[in-house]
Design an enzyme around this catalytic site. Sequence first.
Site, PDB file in Angstrom:
ATOM      1  N   SER A  64       0.786  -1.204  -0.037  1.00 49.69           N
ATOM      2  CA  SER A  64      -0.111  -0.153   0.038  1.00 49.69           C
ATOM      3  C   SER A  64       0.845   1.192   0.135  1.00 49.69           C
ATOM      4  CB  SER A  64      -0.982  -0.161   1.178  1.00 49.69           C
ATOM      5  OG  SER A  64      -0.290   0.581   2.293  1.00 49.69           O
ATOM      6  N   GLY A  65       0.225   2.349  -0.254  1.00 44.79           N
ATOM      7  CA  GLY A  65       0.936   3.517   0.114  1.00 44.79           C
ATOM      8  C   GLY A  65       0.762   4.276   1.294  1.00 44.79           C
ATOM      9  N   ASP A  66       0.533   3.482   2.185  1.00 41.80           N
ATOM     10  CA  ASP A  66       0.485   4.075   3.620  1.00 41.80           C
ATOM     11  C   ASP A  66       0.624   2.848   4.574  1.00 41.80           C
ATOM     12  OD1 ASP A  66      -0.360   5.745   6.103  1.00 41.80           O
ATOM     13  OD2 ASP A  66      -0.819   7.208   4.568  1.00 41.80           O
ATOM     14  N   ASP A  67       0.268   2.975   5.777  1.00 44.77           N
ATOM     15  CA  ASP A  67       0.549   2.108   6.969  1.00 44.77           C
ATOM     16  C   ASP A  67       0.011   0.658   6.410  1.00 44.77           C
ATOM     17  OD1 ASP A  67       1.871   3.683   8.605  1.00 44.77           O
ATOM     18  OD2 ASP A  67       0.165   4.285   9.418  1.00 44.77           O
TER      19      ASP A  67
END
Length: 479
Positions: free
Chosen positions: A285-288
């Site tokens: 993903s592009g975050d946590d």
Amino acid sequence: MEPQKAHSGSIMALFKKPYWVFLFLLFTALAILSVQIATQSIVPFQIFGVSESEKAATVSDPGSCAGLLGELPVRRHVASIEEFGGVGDGKTSNTAAFWKALIHMQRFVDHGGSQLNVPRGKWLTGSFNLTSNFTLFLEEGAVILGSQDPKEWPLVEPLPSYGRGRERPGARHTSLIHGDGLTNVIITGQNGTIDGQGRMWWDLWWNKTLNHTRGHLVEIMNSRNILISNLTFMNSPFWTIHPVYCSNVVIKGMTILAPLNAPNTDGIDADSCINVCIEDCFIESGDDLVAVKSGWDQYGIRIARPSSNIIVRRISGTTPTCSGVGIGSEMSGGISNVTIEDMNVWNSAAGIRIKTDKGRGGYITNISINNITMERVKVPIRFSTDSNDHPDDGWDPKAFPKIKGVFISNIISLNSTKAPELTGLKGASFEGVCFKNVTVLGLAPTAAWHCEFVSGCTNAVFPLPCPQLQNNGSSACCL
């Protein structure tokens, strides 16, 4: 790396069983945690409708949530989306068909429950709401596609613990699949896919033309007894799976994918929830990959809905901008009794991160992190207090968070860029932090731990920790 989908056999076998026992108890893991933090009592998962002998069988395998689920129900009423006018050609809108189906299913809530099957095909739809005692089942080859018309993601009120949309003031877009005030809900299948087609939303964010906060792929609110398993979720506009104000939630065997530059596409965010188990998932993903939250500044403080009794284990994945597991930064309702174990994180900005700031208030306590492997992770362990974002001008600069009791053990990080960075707040330091059997390799000879406003102890740590954690030979806080 080629993502691997979760195996479907065990979940499918459960669906052939004749009755419902939905168990939510992690006796062994919580017992371990209570030994570590003897001063804090832990509320165990509840068990519903089972005998003492069944309870004993449930805890025979403490390393899996499978025992918690028991034997899943055969819903008395089963139908296909095709029976409600659904067309799986990837072009025809099925929003009306899903709404018609769910309205029909509501009549069976107290009459044996219901299951909606989604067969092979591409089923384009806008947002729709689930019902209680209900299973959404995606057959092999089934793909639910999120509508590209923003009007089919209607606006809803902001969460009370956030006071506004997370990205923009005011209302927010609802999730593609939504539920509020539900009991006994299952979203599963034969490795089917739910694709939010989020690029339209990411473009609005990148172009700074977003008017309202983006919707999640799946959000379940104010609900209990929730299972999400054995599917692929991809391209969420915003956070992918967001249980909020829920209890007894199991998320397992999921593959969650988004482009690595897709903004804020967190994998799983447990938010103001109690009794949550997240296990055996692959996430890019592009975050946590996984986050634990509990509300934002004065709104989270006022609502005071904590996240507690959370287990995260056997998660693998990568996120070049964020962390494998993030606690916070929205933690104003409090976060406690969290166990994170057996994770593998690579090519990421951080491995483990605890995030907070002045104005947050709340607390983070009784956190156990064990057996984490990292490779090419820039900062393997990071505590930060520089979020510097607040919902509005009403936040209280004197509302300091309290962080106490963080136990980190059996960590190996290869090809790291930086040593751990631990930054607390003046007047609100991180206390009772324990590092045991932690090895960070690949650092430059001059690399060193960075610590401010933090206290604790270490045992068998390389490279040498900062003076605040060297404790002159005492390791009492690691007991």
